[in-house]
Design an enzyme around this catalytic site. Structure first.
Site, mmCIF file in Angstrom:
data_model
loop_
_atom_site.group_PDB
_atom_site.id
_atom_site.type_symbol
_atom_site.label_atom_id
_atom_site.label_comp_id
_atom_site.label_asym_id
_atom_site.label_seq_id
_atom_site.Cartn_x
_atom_site.Cartn_y
_atom_site.Cartn_z
ATOM 1 N N ASN A 66 0.089 13.114 3.333
ATOM 2 C CA ASN A 66 0.927 11.995 2.867
ATOM 3 C C ASN A 66 1.513 12.324 1.509
ATOM 4 O O ASN A 66 0.913 13.095 0.767
ATOM 5 C CB ASN A 66 0.062 10.731 2.723
ATOM 6 C CG ASN A 66 -0.475 10.250 4.048
ATOM 7 O OD1 ASN A 66 0.228 10.242 5.035
ATOM 8 N ND2 ASN A 66 -1.742 9.862 4.050
ATOM 9 N N LYS A 105 -5.941 -1.893 -1.254
ATOM 10 C CA LYS A 105 -6.845 -1.712 -0.112
ATOM 11 C C LYS A 105 -7.491 -3.053 0.262
ATOM 12 O O LYS A 105 -7.644 -3.373 1.436
ATOM 13 C CB LYS A 105 -7.915 -0.703 -0.505
ATOM 14 C CG LYS A 105 -8.438 0.073 0.651
ATOM 15 C CD LYS A 105 -7.905 1.485 0.671
ATOM 16 C CE LYS A 105 -8.117 2.148 1.995
ATOM 17 N NZ LYS A 105 -7.941 3.570 1.991
ATOM 18 N N ARG A 125 -8.297 10.855 -7.946
ATOM 19 C CA ARG A 125 -7.406 11.496 -6.957
ATOM 20 C C ARG A 125 -6.694 10.392 -6.205
ATOM 21 O O ARG A 125 -7.003 10.099 -5.065
ATOM 22 C CB ARG A 125 -8.239 12.374 -6.021
ATOM 23 C CG ARG A 125 -7.466 13.405 -5.264
ATOM 24 C CD ARG A 125 -7.693 13.278 -3.768
ATOM 25 N NE ARG A 125 -7.300 11.964 -3.277
ATOM 26 C CZ ARG A 125 -7.477 11.537 -2.030
ATOM 27 N NH1 ARG A 125 -8.068 12.276 -1.161
ATOM 28 N NH2 ARG A 125 -7.066 10.318 -1.652
ATOM 29 N N ASP A 180 -13.774 5.929 2.565
ATOM 30 C CA ASP A 180 -12.702 5.858 3.562
ATOM 31 C C ASP A 180 -11.968 7.191 3.692
ATOM 32 O O ASP A 180 -11.537 7.557 4.790
ATOM 33 C CB ASP A 180 -11.719 4.746 3.188
ATOM 34 C CG ASP A 180 -10.669 4.566 4.262
ATOM 35 O OD1 ASP A 180 -11.051 4.440 5.435
ATOM 36 O OD2 ASP A 180 -9.472 4.596 3.936
ATOM 37 N N ASP A 181 -11.814 7.902 2.577
ATOM 38 C CA ASP A 181 -11.077 9.174 2.634
ATOM 39 C C ASP A 181 -11.789 10.174 3.543
ATOM 40 O O ASP A 181 -11.162 11.045 4.139
ATOM 41 C CB ASP A 181 -10.934 9.774 1.231
ATOM 42 C CG ASP A 181 -10.346 8.763 0.272
ATOM 43 O OD1 ASP A 181 -9.291 8.204 0.597
ATOM 44 O OD2 ASP A 181 -10.974 8.492 -0.776
ATOM 45 N N TYR A 201 0.846 -1.182 0.000
ATOM 46 C CA TYR A 201 0.000 0.000 0.000
ATOM 47 C C TYR A 201 0.893 1.248 0.000
ATOM 48 O O TYR A 201 1.986 1.199 -0.532
ATOM 49 C CB TYR A 201 -1.022 -0.066 1.177
ATOM 50 C CG TYR A 201 -2.211 0.784 0.843
ATOM 51 C CD1 TYR A 201 -3.028 0.474 -0.235
ATOM 52 C CD2 TYR A 201 -2.462 1.948 1.548
ATOM 53 C CE1 TYR A 201 -4.072 1.306 -0.596
ATOM 54 C CE2 TYR A 201 -3.514 2.777 1.186
ATOM 55 C CZ TYR A 201 -4.309 2.453 0.111
ATOM 56 O OH TYR A 201 -5.320 3.286 -0.260
ATOM 57 N N GLU A 259 -13.370 4.894 -3.108
ATOM 58 C CA GLU A 259 -11.969 5.137 -2.780
ATOM 59 C C GLU A 259 -11.332 6.131 -3.757
ATOM 60 O O GLU A 259 -11.425 5.961 -4.979
ATOM 61 C CB GLU A 259 -11.226 3.784 -2.867
ATOM 62 C CG GLU A 259 -9.772 3.820 -2.563
ATOM 63 C CD GLU A 259 -9.478 4.123 -1.095
ATOM 64 O OE1 GLU A 259 -10.350 3.865 -0.237
ATOM 65 O OE2 GLU A 259 -8.400 4.624 -0.814
ATOM 66 N N ASP A 260 -10.699 7.158 -3.197
ATOM 67 C CA ASP A 260 -9.904 8.101 -3.984
ATOM 68 C C ASP A 260 -10.685 8.760 -5.131
ATOM 69 O O ASP A 260 -10.211 8.803 -6.287
ATOM 70 C CB ASP A 260 -8.614 7.431 -4.489
ATOM 71 C CG ASP A 260 -7.581 7.316 -3.372
ATOM 72 O OD1 ASP A 260 -7.874 7.759 -2.247
ATOM 73 O OD2 ASP A 260 -6.478 6.803 -3.617
#
Ligand code: NAD
Length: 567
Positions: free
Chosen positions: A423, A188, A170, A282-283, A117, A259-260
């Protein structure tokens, strides 16, 4: 979408695994068995299996234990020059033998998470078309619109528990990577399996290929996605809707994790689906929960209440808003209204403090947090004015928590909490060492990516990492095991509380607000049980309540060992 009323009887692991029999009956033989990564054992097939299942001559003579197979993997892994090569090597193993892959991953989770990851998966996504070896997951592109439901019949598994889907818009902090985002969905789900024991066969990595605006990818002959710019407007939402509707028709029990997605789509999609299907983002929600856990642990050090905190956020995107919503939920638990809780937050975006009188049109997600007070541009001036107890960095701007900002913060509170969550490590708003030095050791620091321990005036301080993997696997496991009809914010809240309670006093003494990652399966289990309890108390669980919930959840978890096969 999901049928809220049907009650499901608990199925125990021994029934699932057929463990009450001496072996699993399988209908594959020979080459087709060896080339099925979910069933393959390579040199681990027993003599009896080789004879019964047409494998004689197809593998070398010696029968090798899974532990010795792991040794071979480790030897080859250690020979590789860097994380990128190691990622490619591990994915090849993933594609050959999933049981062995997850055995290696689970036994070495702390070392291997940064490879399967973030950060390495980011590089893998950037180069996805160039390192592509073998199909994994499903791609739904603009070319296939109108056919998603029939395409899903091409997937070999009839039961799916978790789908991770991205539109690649993203990817981590790397922007639009189009269909290369598949690497994220795969990574993930590898964490779902290894951290929370979701069965590998019940995971589905997916990409919605709506195009890409990444010019480099559009001209790259090895790029694997559709070659046009991104869909927008109603076209975009219709395509997402076709996917969601088809997926739940094919796999009615599946949880969909978004996700993203860029935040202009992430918030509206979450609002659209959160009460209709079993889904989360999740973000937004996972990040909110893991940051709240850090705050709750930090307050164990300072001895203060959540409702007494003043929190300044640098950044007002998905992650920051998700955190604010989750902290607000915590303040509501302590007796505040949501409106009163929001008065404890100050947001700063690229234009400065988010206020109602700023003169620009605010994005919808910022409006509930816009303040009725004088507009100030610079972070340091906001800190001077607000005297925050907590500073949260979610801006992707390295160095933005400058010496001046941190010294100003430290001037007004005894033990400020400093979260530099951007990050990867190179994007963190400040380093651990800076946070400790500029507060003369008073600051309690956490980050999104790992930082080494710091020896500050003879005391070893070990900053904690607010990694979403503490939260989403356990939440997904809990919601999926009890067949919840929704994933609610109260589940993310209880996940945060459970995680914070698992931090030991010794960890807090070293300034670490999170438990050891090596305990992740125990953490995920406890979170999953707590999530199930919320689902039962809110009337959302479709599974008849098992007599011993914790045993039931634990027995639902996959562990990587070879089950004997027979024909
Ligand atoms: P996003 O693009 O939705 O939001 C970024 C925000 O930062 C936007 O509001 C933008 O206006 C603001 N911003 C950019 N430059 C700024 C500047 N110079 N000053 C003030 N504000 C500025 O992204 P996101 O999903 O919210 O993620 C933000 C960061 O949080 C990323 O670096 C991501 O890696 C990190 N993150 C960490 C975790 C974690 O630690 N568990 C989880 C999710 C996201």
């Amino acid at each position: 979408m999901s049928d809220n009323k049907s009650v499901v009887k608990p199925t125990y692991r021994y029934e699932v695994d057929n463990l009450n029999q001496s072996s699993w009956k399988i209908n594959k033989r020979g080459g087709s068995l060896i080339h099925d990564p979910l069933l393959n054992k390579g040199t681990g097939f027993s003599e009896q299996e080789r004879e019964e299942l047409g494998l004689l001559g197809l593998v070398p003579p010696k029968v090798v234990s899974i532990d010795d197979q792991v040794k071979r993997i480790q030897e080859n892994f250690n020979r590789l020059p860097g994380p990128f090569e190691k990622y490619i090597f591990l994915e090849a193993l993933h594609d050959r033998n999933e049981t062995l892959y997850f055995k290696v991953l689970i036994d070495n989770l702390e070392e291997l998470t940064p490879i399967v990851y973030t950060p390495t998966v980011g590089k893998a996504c950037e180069h996805y078309g160039h390192i592509y070896r073998r199909a994994r997951g499903m791609y739904f592109s603009t070319r296939n619109r109108g056919h998603f439901r029939e395409m899903m019949n091409n997937w070999a598994q009839d039961e799916i528990d978790i789908i991770v889907v991205t539109d690649g818009s993203r990817i981590l902090g790397l922007g639009d990577l189009g269909c290369n985002g598949m690497g994220i969905s795969i990574g993930k789900l590898a964490l779902y399996v290894s951290c929370a024991g979701i069965y590998p066969s019940k995971t589905l990595p997916a990409v919605l290929d709506v195009g890409t605006n990444n010019e480099e990818l559009l001209v790259d002959p090895l790029y694997l996605g559709v070659n046009h710019r991104r869909l927008t407007g109603d076209d975009y939402y219709e395509m997402v809707d076709e996917f969601v509707t088809a997926a739940l028709d094919k796999w009615p029990d599946a949880l969909i994790q978004f996700e993203d997605f860029t935040n202009d789509h992430a918030f509206p999609l979450l609002e659209k689906y959160r009460h209709k299907i079993v889904c989360f983002n999740d973000d937004i929600q996972g990040t909110g929960s893991v940051a709240l856990a850090g705050v709750l642990s930090g307050l164990r050090i300072t001895g203060e209440k959540l409702i007494d905190q003043r929190i300044v956020f640098l950044g007002a995107g998905s992650a920051a808003i998700g955190i604010a919503n989750m902290i607000a939920a915590g303040m509501v638990e302590e007796g505040y209204t949501v409106e009163k809780a929001r008065e404890r937050f100050w947001f700063i975006d690229t234009k400065g403090l988010v206020t109602n009188n700023r003169g620009d049109k605010l994005a919808d997600h910022k409006i509930p947090f816009a303040r009725d007070e004088e507009y100030v541009k610079a972070l340091v001036d906001v800190v001077k004015k607000v005297k925050p107890t907590i500073l949260m960095g979610l801006s992707g701007q390295p160095g933005s928590f400058s010496k001046e900002v941190i010294e100003e913060l430290n001037r007004h509170v005894d033990k400020p909490l400093i979260f530099a969550l951007s990050n990867p490590t190179s994007k963190a708003e400040c380093t651990a060492e800076q946070a400790y030095t500029w507060t003369d050791g008073n600051g309690i620091f956490s980050s999104g990516s790992p930082f080494d321990p710091v020896n500050y005036k003879g005391k070893l301080l070990s900053p904690g990492q607010g990694n979403n993997m503490y939260i989403f696997p356990g939440v997904g496991l809990g919601a999926s095991v009890c067949k919840s009809t929704e994933v609610t914010d109260s589940m993310f809240y209880i996940a945060a509380k459970t995680l914070a309670e698992m931090v030991t006093d010794e960890s807090l003494d070293c300034g670490n607000l999170y438990p050891k990652l090596s305990n992740i399966r125990e953490i995920s289990l406890k979170i999953a049980v707590a999530v199930c309890q919320v689902a039962y108390s809110e009337g959302l669980a479709r599974l008849e309540k098992p007599e011993n919930l914790e045993d039931f959840v634990e027995n639902s978890m996959f562990s990587p060992y070879y089950i004997p096969y027979s024909k």
